[in-house]
Design an enzyme around this catalytic site. Structure first.
Site, short mmCIF file in Angstrom:
data_model
loop_
_atom_site.label_atom_id
_atom_site.label_comp_id
_atom_site.label_asym_id
_atom_site.label_seq_id
_atom_site.Cartn_x
_atom_site.Cartn_y
_atom_site.Cartn_z
N LYS A 115 0.83 -1.21 0.00
CA LYS A 115 0.00 0.00 0.00
C LYS A 115 0.86 1.26 0.00
CE LYS A 115 -3.93 -2.30 2.18
NZ LYS A 115 -4.49 -2.71 3.48
N LYS A 194 -3.57 -9.34 -10.21
CA LYS A 194 -4.67 -9.71 -9.32
C LYS A 194 -5.83 -8.72 -9.51
CE LYS A 194 -5.78 -8.41 -4.70
NZ LYS A 194 -6.82 -8.95 -3.89
N LYS A 197 -9.98 -3.86 -6.45
CA LYS A 197 -10.60 -2.53 -6.54
C LYS A 197 -9.53 -1.47 -6.69
CE LYS A 197 -13.40 -4.38 -3.17
NZ LYS A 197 -13.21 -4.51 -1.72
P1 ADP Z 1 -9.70 -5.71 -3.24
O1 ADP Z 1 -8.31 -6.20 -3.54
O2 ADP Z 1 -10.51 -5.63 -4.45
O3 ADP Z 1 -9.70 -4.44 -2.43
P2 ADP Z 1 -10.30 -6.98 -0.77
O4 ADP Z 1 -8.88 -6.83 -0.36
O5 ADP Z 1 -11.32 -6.11 -0.13
O6 ADP Z 1 -10.38 -6.80 -2.35
O7 ADP Z 1 -10.70 -8.49 -0.62
C1 ADP Z 1 -11.93 -8.98 -0.15
C2 ADP Z 1 -11.91 -10.49 -0.22
O8 ADP Z 1 -11.91 -10.93 -1.56
C3 ADP Z 1 -10.68 -11.12 0.44
O9 ADP Z 1 -11.03 -12.36 1.02
C4 ADP Z 1 -9.76 -11.31 -0.72
O10 ADP Z 1 -8.81 -12.31 -0.49
C5 ADP Z 1 -10.74 -11.69 -1.82
N1 ADP Z 1 -10.22 -11.28 -3.11
C6 ADP Z 1 -10.01 -10.02 -3.54
N2 ADP Z 1 -9.51 -10.00 -4.77
C7 ADP Z 1 -9.39 -11.30 -5.14
C8 ADP Z 1 -8.94 -11.95 -6.33
N3 ADP Z 1 -8.52 -11.26 -7.39
N4 ADP Z 1 -8.95 -13.28 -6.35
C9 ADP Z 1 -9.39 -14.00 -5.30
N5 ADP Z 1 -9.84 -13.46 -4.16
C10 ADP Z 1 -9.85 -12.12 -4.08
#
Ligand code: ADP
Ligand code: TRP
Length: 325
Positions: A115, A194, A197
């Site tokens: 981050k 990956k 958001k």
């Molecule tokens: P983002 O990266 O979009 O901000 P979060 O960190 O809020 O997503 O993740 C919320 C949940 O979704 C977590 O359990 C995370 O491991 C899962 N997750 C987020 N992005 C992915 C992805 N590309 N593939 C698999 N799981 C994901």
């Protein structure tokens, strides 16, 4: 009698429109867990404060995430479904755990480093993020925590804190296990990184169809000749595969090896698949939007249930630490 249901807990940040990575990595798995387990699922708005500092945006994202979950099948009567800040005791536990969290351990957090590297201001909220997450998990005696692969280290930090605490104060905490699904652990984004958001590379679940179409049509592809076999270690193949069973995956795989396949056609098919797959949920979500009181009362009910569990744990924790005298 029968077997004891396991307590399964996970949370998601309301930091933007939820996407296919969230869906396959976490949301659909949580929803499937409801029948066999004692499911705790929450929207972690305290965590989102580390990146969203706009009141309206956070409010909107929070209610949207709740709508998404309920539309996708989260059942507030079967499960405990709430918004993190409705049980503020978790912030007390964060403090109680902070003396069990070594600075070295926290400094090794890759999500913190990522981050900062992305340009976020290195404030204490970001730094203590994993302690708040540990508190989330430990306050409810969670046994199993389904998350994507990116959260693995956070679970290790949680276990480390819990073990240290138990060694110091006695057997207070359940030591949780991460539950990471190998098949869906990393859904790629439209650019092959990956899906996240924060990378602007998502395919959102419930956005306007035009936005979804645009995202799908922008999936990065290579310039392999139409008649040459195509690389399957690519975002289009991987995202498409998420919607297929094993037989269908084999068929797709054969198509990749067969001359004549056009990426453009495949993208149109994938777009149709996504729309078809989520269409009943989209309808459910529209209905819920018209009945927003139900959403609020579901969240209140969830907060009450979560709070009752938290009360028992926090008492035990305070006692063990010498805060009762
Ligand atoms: P983002 O990266 O979009 O901000 P979060 O960190 O809020 O997503 O993740 C919320 C949940 O979704 C977590 O359990 C995370 O491991 C899962 N997750 C987020 N992005 C992915 C992805 N590309 N593939 C698999 N799981 C994901
Ligand atoms: N850090 C998690 C994420 O970004 C969200 C989260 C907060 C969480 N508290 C949790 C996940 C407790 C599981 C359990 O995805």
């Amino acid at each position: 009698m029968g077997h004891m249901k396991k307590r399964v807990l996970s949370g998601i940040q309301p930091s933007g429109a939820l996407h296919l990575g969230n869906y396959f990595g976490m949301m659909s798995r949580m929803i499937n867990y409801q029948d066999e387990n004692d499911l705790f699922c929450f929207i972690v708005n305290y965590h989102a404060l580390t990146t969203i500092q706009d009141k309206n945006e956070l409010e909107e994202n929070t209610i949207n995430a709740a709508l998404d979950f309920l539309a996708l099948g989260m059942d507030p009567d079967k499960s405990t479904f709430w918004v993190q800040s409705d049980v503020p005791k978790v912030t007390e536990l964060t403090w109680l755990l902070s003396s069990m969290a070594g600075v070295g351990l926290m400094e090794r957090s890759t999500s913190y480093k990522d981050k900062i590297e992305k340009g976020l201001k290195p404030h204490m909220g970001l730094f203590s993020y994993p302690i708040l997450m540990a508190a989330d998990i430990l306050l409810y005696g969670s046994e199993i925590v389904p998350v994507g692969k990116d959260q693995k280290q956070h679970l290790e930090i949680t276990r480390d804190i819990a073990i240290r605490f138990n060694n110091t104060y006695g057997d207070v905490f359940v030591i949780p296990e991460a539950d990471i699904n190998e098949n869906t652990m990393l859904v790629p984004g439209i650019d092959g990184q990956k899906m996240s958001k924060s990378y602007g590379n998502t395919i959102p679940i419930f956005s306007d169809e035009k936005i979804i179409r645009k995202a799908v049509m922008s999936i990065t592809t290579d310039s392999t000749d139409i008649n040459d076999p195509k690389d399957k270690d690519t975002p289009l193949f991987k995202i498409y595969s998420m919607f297929l069973n094993n037989d269908e995956k084999d068929i797709l795989s054969d198509r990749y090896d067969t001359p004549g396949l056009r990426y453009g056609d495949l993208k149109k098919e994938l777009f149709e698949k996504i729309i078809e797959y989520f269409s009943p949920y989209r309808k459910k979500r529209d209905d819920l939007l018209k009945n927003i009181d139900f959403v609020h009362s579901s969240l209140n009910q969830g907060a009450q249930k979560a709070s009752n569990v938290a009360d028992t744990y926090i008492e035990k924790i305070r006692n063990s630490m010498g805060l009762k005298y």
